[in-house]
Design a protein around this motif. Structure first.
Motif, PDB file in Angstrom:
ATOM      1  N   ALA A  10      45.503  44.619  38.944  1.00 28.84           N
ATOM      2  CA  ALA A  10      46.702  44.136  39.611  1.00 28.84           C
ATOM      3  C   ALA A  10      47.619  45.303  39.926  1.00 28.84           C
ATOM      4  CB  ALA A  10      47.444  43.130  38.732  1.00 28.84           C
ATOM      5  N   TYR A  48      42.034  36.627  48.334  1.00 27.88           N
ATOM      6  CA  TYR A  48      42.836  37.307  49.357  1.00 27.88           C
ATOM      7  C   TYR A  48      44.317  37.026  49.120  1.00 27.88           C
ATOM      8  CZ  TYR A  48      38.428  37.597  51.947  1.00 27.88           C
ATOM      9  OH  TYR A  48      37.132  37.848  52.315  1.00 27.88           O
ATOM     10  N   SER A  49      45.132  37.997  49.508  1.00 32.16           N
ATOM     11  CA  SER A  49      46.565  37.807  49.601  1.00 32.16           C
ATOM     12  C   SER A  49      46.994  38.402  50.938  1.00 32.16           C
ATOM     13  CB  SER A  49      47.283  38.483  48.425  1.00 32.16           C
ATOM     14  OG  SER A  49      48.676  38.259  48.472  1.00 32.16           O
ATOM     15  N   PHE A 110      49.085  39.874  44.229  1.00 32.22           N
ATOM     16  CA  PHE A 110      48.587  41.247  44.238  1.00 32.22           C
ATOM     17  C   PHE A 110      47.846  41.566  42.939  1.00 32.22           C
ATOM     18  CE2 PHE A 110      52.111  42.737  47.383  1.00 32.22           C
ATOM     19  CZ  PHE A 110      51.538  41.970  48.373  1.00 32.22           C
ATOM     20  N   GLN A 112      44.146  40.004  40.681  1.00 34.00           N
ATOM     21  CA  GLN A 112      42.900  39.259  40.897  1.00 34.00           C
ATOM     22  C   GLN A 112      42.913  37.871  40.267  1.00 34.00           C
ATOM     23  OE1 GLN A 112      40.393  42.476  39.422  1.00 34.00           O
ATOM     24  NE2 GLN A 112      39.516  42.731  41.471  1.00 34.00           N
ATOM     25  N   LYS A 313      43.081  47.314  50.972  1.00 34.88           N
ATOM     26  CA  LYS A 313      42.514  47.226  49.626  1.00 34.88           C
ATOM     27  C   LYS A 313      43.598  47.545  48.598  1.00 34.88           C
ATOM     28  CE  LYS A 313      37.736  48.255  50.903  1.00 34.88           C
ATOM     29  NZ  LYS A 313      37.327  46.862  50.637  1.00 34.88           N
ATOM     30  N   LEU A 314      43.353  47.156  47.339  1.00 33.45           N
ATOM     31  CA  LEU A 314      44.343  47.381  46.290  1.00 33.45           C
ATOM     32  C   LEU A 314      44.763  48.847  46.206  1.00 33.45           C
ATOM     33  CD1 LEU A 314      43.237  45.152  43.258  1.00 33.45           C
ATOM     34  CD2 LEU A 314      45.516  45.248  44.267  1.00 33.45           C
ATOM     35  N   SER A 336      42.404  42.279  50.427  1.00 35.16           N
ATOM     36  CA  SER A 336      41.161  41.771  49.861  1.00 35.16           C
ATOM     37  C   SER A 336      41.078  42.158  48.395  1.00 35.16           C
ATOM     38  CB  SER A 336      39.960  42.324  50.624  1.00 35.16           C
ATOM     39  OG  SER A 336      38.755  41.967  49.983  1.00 35.16           O
ATOM     40  N   LEU A 337      40.865  41.173  47.521  1.00 40.36           N
ATOM     41  CA  LEU A 337      40.780  41.441  46.092  1.00 40.36           C
ATOM     42  C   LEU A 337      39.380  41.279  45.553  1.00 40.36           C
ATOM     43  CD1 LEU A 337      43.901  39.822  46.367  1.00 40.36           C
ATOM     44  CD2 LEU A 337      43.937  41.148  44.278  1.00 40.36           C
ATOM     45  N   ASP A 339      35.790  42.299  44.223  1.00 40.75           N
ATOM     46  CA  ASP A 339      35.315  43.473  43.472  1.00 40.75           C
ATOM     47  C   ASP A 339      34.442  44.345  44.368  1.00 40.75           C
ATOM     48  OD1 ASP A 339      36.589  42.570  41.210  1.00 40.75           O
ATOM     49  OD2 ASP A 339      34.828  41.441  40.499  1.00 40.75           O
TER      50      ASP A 339
END
Length: 339
Positions: A10, A48-49, A110, A112, A313-314, A336-337, A339
């Motif tokens: 996160a 997704y966020s 933000f 997972q 991406k994170l 996109s969260l 893996d």
């Protein structure tokens, strides 16, 4: 492994206070346990966020958005139910959460995983993918509410052009695409020259700069130009739009990136009968949210929906939030969260 002991990634915003009492804020990716999430009936694995201006404010320590830190922003989330104490939702359900307290004072999208009250959740309609629901997100959903309110107040395609301010942003770009799809002639106001082709592809028939609308015009009324408007910026731009509406026209107001305040007089309202319509998507009753999501999965789903977004991406999230805060992003940014 028990879900409560599962690790997830996160974005975490922390507050530091100097010896002089000045607060500063920093963001970093961290690993958390599901057990650290707040209480709620439903645990959701976030797929997704999306990035919104309110998220950028939260990441910068705006106490009007988020009171307590450390905190995970993200006012939007779409994903799959992992656990539910409410019989309305089952493990495996694909769901959407926007608004209420998500990402404000409740850890948001933000990360997972999120854990939220069941009363905040809508099951994803069949006509949208999880990713598409976040291309829409709060920004597109708010734009759709603006259009809905204009239609309820009598706006018709044959009355003339509809103006969209802040047209290159998340709310504005979706409003341009939706209004165009519904058959309206759309004038897009933007300060971004690089976004002009993008806006034409979304359906804007005319592009205008914001220069002449940014300062107070002393005239009580301006030339009648637009049958209606969607305003995503507020400030003096909003009142100049009000003064430029055609007789009986309406502007739906949903933003404040220019300013939360504007100089106003009653003249446009009593001499032209215009309407200033407020739009809120945060505390909208869940049944209305459900109805709007069904519309957006049906004939209100823009054909150009995927043109509206780019992916984040994170690892790139902090930089992307800076772009949103500075007004340098175009369209929608989807996180996109996976893996």
């Amino acid at each position: 492994m028990e879900l409560d002991q599962q690790d997830f990634r996160a974005l975490r915003v922390s507050e530091q206070t100097s010896d002089q009492g000045k607060a500063t804020y920093s963001s970093q990716l961290v690993t958390r346990k599901v057990a650290e999430l707040p209480e709620g009936e439903v645990l959701i694995r976030v797929a997704y966020s999306s990035l919104n201006y309110k998220d950028a404010l939260s990441a910068r320590g705006n106490k009007g958005v988020t009171r307590q830190y450390p905190h995970t922003p993200g006012i939007d989330a779409a994903g799959i139910v992992a656990e539910s104490l409410d019989p309305a939702f089952q493990a495996g359900d694909q769901v959407i959460v926007i608004g209420y307290d998500l990402g404000m004072n409740t850890d948001g999208g933000f990360g997972q995983f999120i854990r939220v009250p069941a009363s905040w959740i809508v099951k994803k309609p069949a006509g949208l993918s999880l990713e598409e629901s976040m291309i829409i997100g709060t920004a597109g959903f708010t734009a759709a509410l603006c259009v809905e309110k204009l239609l309820l107040n009598g706006l018709h395609q044959d009355q003339g052009p509809v103006l969209v301010t802040g047209a290159s942003g998340g709310v504005g770009s979706f409003a341009v695409a939706l209004l165009s799809q519904l058959g309206f002639q759309v004038t897009a106001m933007t300060g971004s020259e690089s976004a002009q082709q993008f806006l034409r592809e979304l359906g804007a028939t005319e592009l205008i700069g914001r220069e002449n609308f940014q300062s107070v015009n002393p005239r009580p009324l301006l030339k009648e130009q637009w049958a209606g408007a969607v305003d995503a910026v507020g400030g003096d731009i909003l009142f100049n739009v009000v003064k430029s509406l055609r007789y009986g026209g309406s502007v739906a107001c949903c933003g404040l990136v220019a300013s939360p305040n504007f100089e106003a007089s009653v003249f446009p309202f009593i001499l032209r009968g215009v309407n200033l319509l407020g739009v809120d998507s945060v505390n909208l009753p869940i049944e209305h949210k459900r109805q709007m999501w069904n519309k957006l999965a049906g004939n209100w789903k823009p054909a150009q929906l995927r043109r509206l977004h780019s992916s984040v991406k994170l690892e790139d999230l902090s930089d992307a939030l800076d772009q949103v805060f500075q007004g340098r992003s175009t369209g929608r940014l989807v996180l996109s969260l996976h893996d």
